[in-house]
Structure formats: C-alpha cells, structure tokens
Design a protein around this motif. Structure first.
Motif, PDB file in Angstrom:
ATOM      1  N   MET A 169       1.167   2.927 -15.349  1.00 17.28           N
ATOM      2  CA  MET A 169       0.479   3.384 -14.132  1.00 17.28           C
ATOM      3  C   MET A 169       0.473   2.298 -13.061  1.00 17.28           C
ATOM      4  O   MET A 169       0.824   2.515 -11.928  1.00 17.28           O
ATOM      5  CB  MET A 169      -0.939   3.824 -14.464  1.00 17.28           C
ATOM      6  N   ASN A 170       0.068   1.068 -13.426  1.00 17.52           N
ATOM      7  CA  ASN A 170      -0.024   0.005 -12.431  1.00 17.52           C
ATOM      8  C   ASN A 170       1.294  -0.241 -11.707  1.00 17.52           C
ATOM      9  O   ASN A 170       1.333  -0.457 -10.517  1.00 17.52           O
ATOM     10  CB  ASN A 170      -0.492  -1.297 -13.089  1.00 17.52           C
ATOM     11  N   THR A 171       2.396  -0.202 -12.471  1.00 17.08           N
ATOM     12  CA  THR A 171       3.696  -0.473 -11.870  1.00 17.08           C
ATOM     13  C   THR A 171       4.061   0.584 -10.847  1.00 17.08           C
ATOM     14  O   THR A 171       4.491   0.270  -9.738  1.00 17.08           O
ATOM     15  CB  THR A 171       4.784  -0.552 -12.960  1.00 17.08           C
ATOM     16  N   SER A 172       3.875   1.869 -11.156  1.00 10.83           N
ATOM     17  CA  SER A 172       4.266   2.926 -10.229  1.00 10.83           C
ATOM     18  C   SER A 172       3.417   2.901  -8.971  1.00 10.83           C
ATOM     19  O   SER A 172       3.920   3.126  -7.868  1.00 10.83           O
ATOM     20  CB  SER A 172       4.180   4.296 -10.908  1.00 10.83           C
ATOM     21  N   VAL A 173       2.121   2.628  -9.101  1.00 10.52           N
ATOM     22  CA  VAL A 173       1.266   2.526  -7.918  1.00 10.52           C
ATOM     23  C   VAL A 173       1.661   1.316  -7.086  1.00 10.52           C
ATOM     24  O   VAL A 173       1.817   1.406  -5.866  1.00 10.52           O
ATOM     25  CB  VAL A 173      -0.227   2.439  -8.320  1.00 10.52           C
ATOM     26  N   ALA A 174       1.862   0.178  -7.717  1.00 11.67           N
ATOM     27  CA  ALA A 174       2.208  -1.047  -7.000  1.00 11.67           C
ATOM     28  C   ALA A 174       3.498  -0.887  -6.207  1.00 11.67           C
ATOM     29  O   ALA A 174       3.629  -1.431  -5.099  1.00 11.67           O
ATOM     30  CB  ALA A 174       2.325  -2.215  -7.975  1.00 11.67           C
TER      31      ALA A 174
ATOM     32  N   LEU B 251       4.492   1.533  -4.563  1.00 10.09           N
ATOM     33  CA  LEU B 251       4.340   2.338  -3.357  1.00 10.09           C
ATOM     34  C   LEU B 251       4.125   1.497  -2.104  1.00 10.09           C
ATOM     35  O   LEU B 251       4.470   1.928  -1.000  1.00 10.09           O
ATOM     36  CB  LEU B 251       3.172   3.314  -3.512  1.00 10.09           C
ATOM     37  N   PHE B 252       3.575   0.294  -2.243  1.00 11.38           N
ATOM     38  CA  PHE B 252       3.259  -0.513  -1.068  1.00 11.38           C
ATOM     39  C   PHE B 252       4.521  -0.919  -0.309  1.00 11.38           C
ATOM     40  O   PHE B 252       4.583  -0.806   0.920  1.00 11.38           O
ATOM     41  CB  PHE B 252       2.437  -1.741  -1.477  1.00 11.38           C
ATOM     42  N   GLY B 253       5.531  -1.371  -1.026  1.00  7.26           N
ATOM     43  CA  GLY B 253       6.782  -1.737  -0.383  1.00  7.26           C
ATOM     44  C   GLY B 253       7.487  -0.533   0.206  1.00  7.26           C
ATOM     45  O   GLY B 253       8.097  -0.615   1.288  1.00  7.26           O
ATOM     46  N   ARG B 254       7.391   0.600  -0.460  1.00  4.45           N
ATOM     47  CA  ARG B 254       8.041   1.817   0.034  1.00  4.45           C
ATOM     48  C   ARG B 254       7.405   2.305   1.323  1.00  4.45           C
ATOM     49  O   ARG B 254       8.087   2.781   2.230  1.00  4.45           O
ATOM     50  CB  ARG B 254       7.998   2.903  -1.039  1.00  4.45           C
TER      51      ARG B 254
ATOM     52  N   GLY C 158      -2.732  -6.868   5.209  1.00  2.00           N
ATOM     53  CA  GLY C 158      -2.125  -7.858   4.319  1.00  2.00           C
ATOM     54  C   GLY C 158      -1.866  -7.358   2.914  1.00  2.00           C
ATOM     55  O   GLY C 158      -1.311  -8.091   2.081  1.00  2.00           O
ATOM     56  N   MET C 159      -2.250  -6.125   2.631  1.00  2.00           N
ATOM     57  CA  MET C 159      -2.121  -5.601   1.267  1.00  2.00           C
ATOM     58  C   MET C 159      -0.658  -5.448   0.876  1.00  2.00           C
ATOM     59  O   MET C 159       0.167  -4.961   1.653  1.00  2.00           O
ATOM     60  CB  MET C 159      -2.837  -4.255   1.160  1.00  2.00           C
ATOM     61  N   ASN C 160      -0.351  -5.870  -0.348  1.00  2.00           N
ATOM     62  CA  ASN C 160       0.996  -5.672  -0.895  1.00  2.00           C
ATOM     63  C   ASN C 160       0.885  -5.487  -2.400  1.00  2.00           C
ATOM     64  O   ASN C 160      -0.215  -5.497  -2.962  1.00  2.00           O
ATOM     65  CB  ASN C 160       1.914  -6.843  -0.533  1.00  2.00           C
ATOM     66  N   ASP C 161       2.025  -5.322  -3.049  1.00  2.00           N
ATOM     67  CA  ASP C 161       1.992  -5.039  -4.492  1.00  2.00           C
ATOM     68  C   ASP C 161       1.382  -6.188  -5.285  1.00  2.00           C
ATOM     69  O   ASP C 161       0.623  -5.964  -6.238  1.00  2.00           O
ATOM     70  CB  ASP C 161       3.390  -4.703  -5.006  1.00  2.00           C
TER      71      ASP C 161
ATOM     72  N   THR D 287      -9.175   8.282   3.308  1.00  2.00           N
ATOM     73  CA  THR D 287      -8.367   9.502   3.304  1.00  2.00           C
ATOM     74  C   THR D 287      -7.087   9.305   4.098  1.00  2.00           C
ATOM     75  O   THR D 287      -6.019   9.780   3.697  1.00  2.00           O
ATOM     76  CB  THR D 287      -9.181  10.672   3.879  1.00  2.00           C
ATOM     77  N   ALA D 288      -7.182   8.604   5.226  1.00  2.00           N
ATOM     78  CA  ALA D 288      -5.978   8.307   6.010  1.00  2.00           C
ATOM     79  C   ALA D 288      -4.977   7.497   5.188  1.00  2.00           C
ATOM     80  O   ALA D 288      -3.759   7.770   5.213  1.00  2.00           O
ATOM     81  CB  ALA D 288      -6.360   7.558   7.279  1.00  2.00           C
ATOM     82  N   LEU D 289      -5.474   6.507   4.452  1.00  3.68           N
ATOM     83  CA  LEU D 289      -4.592   5.690   3.613  1.00  3.68           C
ATOM     84  C   LEU D 289      -3.934   6.530   2.519  1.00  3.68           C
ATOM     85  O   LEU D 289      -2.739   6.373   2.236  1.00  3.68           O
ATOM     86  CB  LEU D 289      -5.385   4.540   2.991  1.00  3.68           C
ATOM     87  N   ILE D 290      -4.702   7.424   1.919  1.00  5.64           N
ATOM     88  CA  ILE D 290      -4.126   8.324   0.916  1.00  5.64           C
ATOM     89  C   ILE D 290      -3.005   9.143   1.550  1.00  5.64           C
ATOM     90  O   ILE D 290      -1.938   9.337   0.952  1.00  5.64           O
ATOM     91  CB  ILE D 290      -5.216   9.239   0.330  1.00  5.64           C
ATOM     92  N   GLY D 291      -3.238   9.607   2.779  1.00  6.47           N
ATOM     93  CA  GLY D 291      -2.206  10.368   3.476  1.00  6.47           C
ATOM     94  C   GLY D 291      -0.919   9.578   3.671  1.00  6.47           C
ATOM     95  O   GLY D 291       0.181  10.126   3.527  1.00  6.47           O
ATOM     96  N   VAL D 292      -1.049   8.295   3.974  1.00 10.81           N
ATOM     97  CA  VAL D 292       0.146   7.459   4.157  1.00 10.81           C
ATOM     98  C   VAL D 292       0.965   7.414   2.870  1.00 10.81           C
ATOM     99  O   VAL D 292       2.190   7.604   2.889  1.00 10.81           O
ATOM    100  CB  VAL D 292      -0.240   6.039   4.593  1.00 10.81           C
ATOM    101  N   PHE D 293       0.313   7.182   1.745  1.00  2.65           N
ATOM    102  CA  PHE D 293       1.038   7.093   0.480  1.00  2.65           C
ATOM    103  C   PHE D 293       1.626   8.438   0.073  1.00  2.65           C
ATOM    104  O   PHE D 293       2.701   8.498  -0.528  1.00  2.65           O
ATOM    105  CB  PHE D 293       0.131   6.529  -0.612  1.00  2.65           C
TER     106      PHE D 293
END
Length: 271
Positions: free
Chosen positions: A1-6, A8-11, A253-256, A199-205
């Motif tokens: 799980m952690n890997t697949s979520v992480a 997403l930030f670069g994508r 500044g958030m990243n994987d 919610t906006a952030l969820i929309g981005v992902f």
C-alpha cells in the motif's frame, strides 16, 4: 500500500491534472492554492451555462456543498452528469449535511443523480448521508459512538463509494479495505478550509489514477501530514494566520520521501 500511494506524488507533479471544482466562496482560494501546491491545476467554474464544457477538459471533478444555492446546485447536477458520461471521477464534499433539511435533501438528490467515486466528510456529515440522525453543528461534527474506521466502512458499503471520514484519526474505506491515518494537529480545526482543501487534494490524485482508494489516502494524508509539519515550524508569537500559510508551504514541499517518512498509517482488520 505505502509504495503505490507514494508513487502518486511524482505522477501528480509530472501530469499536473486539471481539477474542476465547484466549491464554496469561503474556501475557494485555499482550495485553488492547495491544488497548485501539490502539483495540480485548478479551475473553479460554477456557471451552469459553461460548466459542462469545462468538466470535459478536466481530469477530476470536485463538488463541495459549502455555500449552497439553487444556481450552484444546477451547475453541480450538470457537472456530475457530464463527468459520469465522460468517465471523469467525481469527489463529493457534503459540507454541513445534517444541519438543515434543505441541505440534506439536496445532497441526497445529487447522490441519486450521479455516480460519485469518493465522498469526504466529517463524522456527522457521512453518518447523515447514510440516513443517520446526528445533527451537524454548522460545519462541525456531532458525536457518534462508532469509530471512524467502522463508519467509513459502513458508509462505503451503503453509498457504493470510497469514503473518507475526517477527524482526529482519518479513516478511508473502499468497502473491502479500511485504513487509518493518525497524522495531524489540533490547529487544523482552527483554520477555515482545511477540510475543503483535503477534498481538493483528493481530487488532484484522482486525476492521475483510477485507484481511488490510494488517491483518497494520498489526499487526506497530505493534508494531515502538512498540518503536522506546519505546526512544528511555529514560533511562540506565530498565530493561525501564519499557520495557514505554513500549511500551503508544507503541501508544496510534499513528495514521496517526506510522505513515507512522516505518514502514520495502518490498515484495519476486517470489521
């Protein structure tokens, strides 16, 4: 799980998804800035005459019920149908549902009129969407005996969506899996718009993956972690105005790597 979520930030930074948001005037600027900070592109059109054309250009649609009126409701209904027709994910933020009969009825009508991939709300909002009788106090949550994990799971099963329940511990469920995120700061409740920004952030992902469970976790945990990081930077005389700005700084500044180091998350066993 952690890997697949992480991942997403670069994508998100690479694809810069366009997120169409019909949101409330109290927090529209914050939602747009949060979208930009994580790497997305916001558009906030709410005119019924152009909303369908704008949705067709977007990779995700966020519907936020914060400042509800008949014109915005018409736009939401048109946008939701267009998004469904174009296979664009819809994320619903049922702000204040349960506080008035009008708001609750209109939220139910919207849910009946479109398919919603993700719902994010507080305890009382989500419980009311399920048919519960908790009274929402403005935009604040009332008490509930069940845990956020149990509520998110039950709601996901009933509402046929991924459900995010925000609180001291955020819960995300897709009806078969349920995760708890234990990040955040009490200061998040002292700044207007942090729920809407989540919610906006969820929309981005959602704009860069069809794994909506992972997208929901990425979005809600980004806000919780950013709230925690921002609180750490405050000095003695810094107040909530500074804190609000630092939240956006932390999101930008958030990243994987930061996410994997900071996230406090576990998956609940079957309930």
């Amino acid at each position: 799980m952690n890997t697949s979520v992480a991942d997403l930030f670069g994508r998100v930074r690479k694809k810069q998804p366009l997120v169409h948001q019909i949101t409330n005037f109290v927090t529209a600027n914050d939602c747009a800035n949060a979208t930009l900070a994580i790497g997305g592109s916001p558009v906030m059109t709410s005119n019924p005459k152009e909303v369908a054309d704008m949705v067709k250009l977007a990779q995700a649609l966020v519907i936020n019920l914060g400042t509800l009126d008949d014109v915005s409701l018409e736009a939401m209904a048109i946008a939701g149908k267009t998004a469904n027709d174009c296979h664009i994910p819809v994320i619903l933020d049922p702000v204040g549902v349960g506080s008035t009969t009008y708001r609750t009825e209109k939220a139910m009508e919207l849910l009946d009129s479109m398919t919603v991939q993700i719902i994010r709300g507080n305890v009382s909002e989500v419980h009311r969407l399920m048919g519960g009788d908790i009274v929402t106090r403005g935009v604040d949550s009332g008490p509930l005996s069940m845990s956020n994990a149990e509520l998110s799971l039950r709601a996901a099963r009933k509402l046929k969506s991924v459900v995010v329940v925000s609180g001291a511990k955020d819960a995300v469920s897709d009806s078969s899996r349920t995760s708890i995120i234990d990040n955040g700061s009490p200061l998040l409740t002292k700044v207007t718009g942090t729920g809407c920004m989540s919610t906006a952030l969820i929309g981005v992902f959602c704009g860069i993956t069809e794994d909506y469970y992972s997208a929901a976790i990425a979005g809600i945990s980004t806000m919780s972690i950013s709230g925690e990081l921002a609180a750490r930077t405050l000095e003695k005389n810094d107040g909530t105005g500074t804190y609000r700005t630092r939240i956006i700084d932390a999101i930008s500044g958030m990243n994987d790597s930061i996410w994997k180091y900071e996230v406090k998350m576990h998956e609940e066993s079957a309930i």
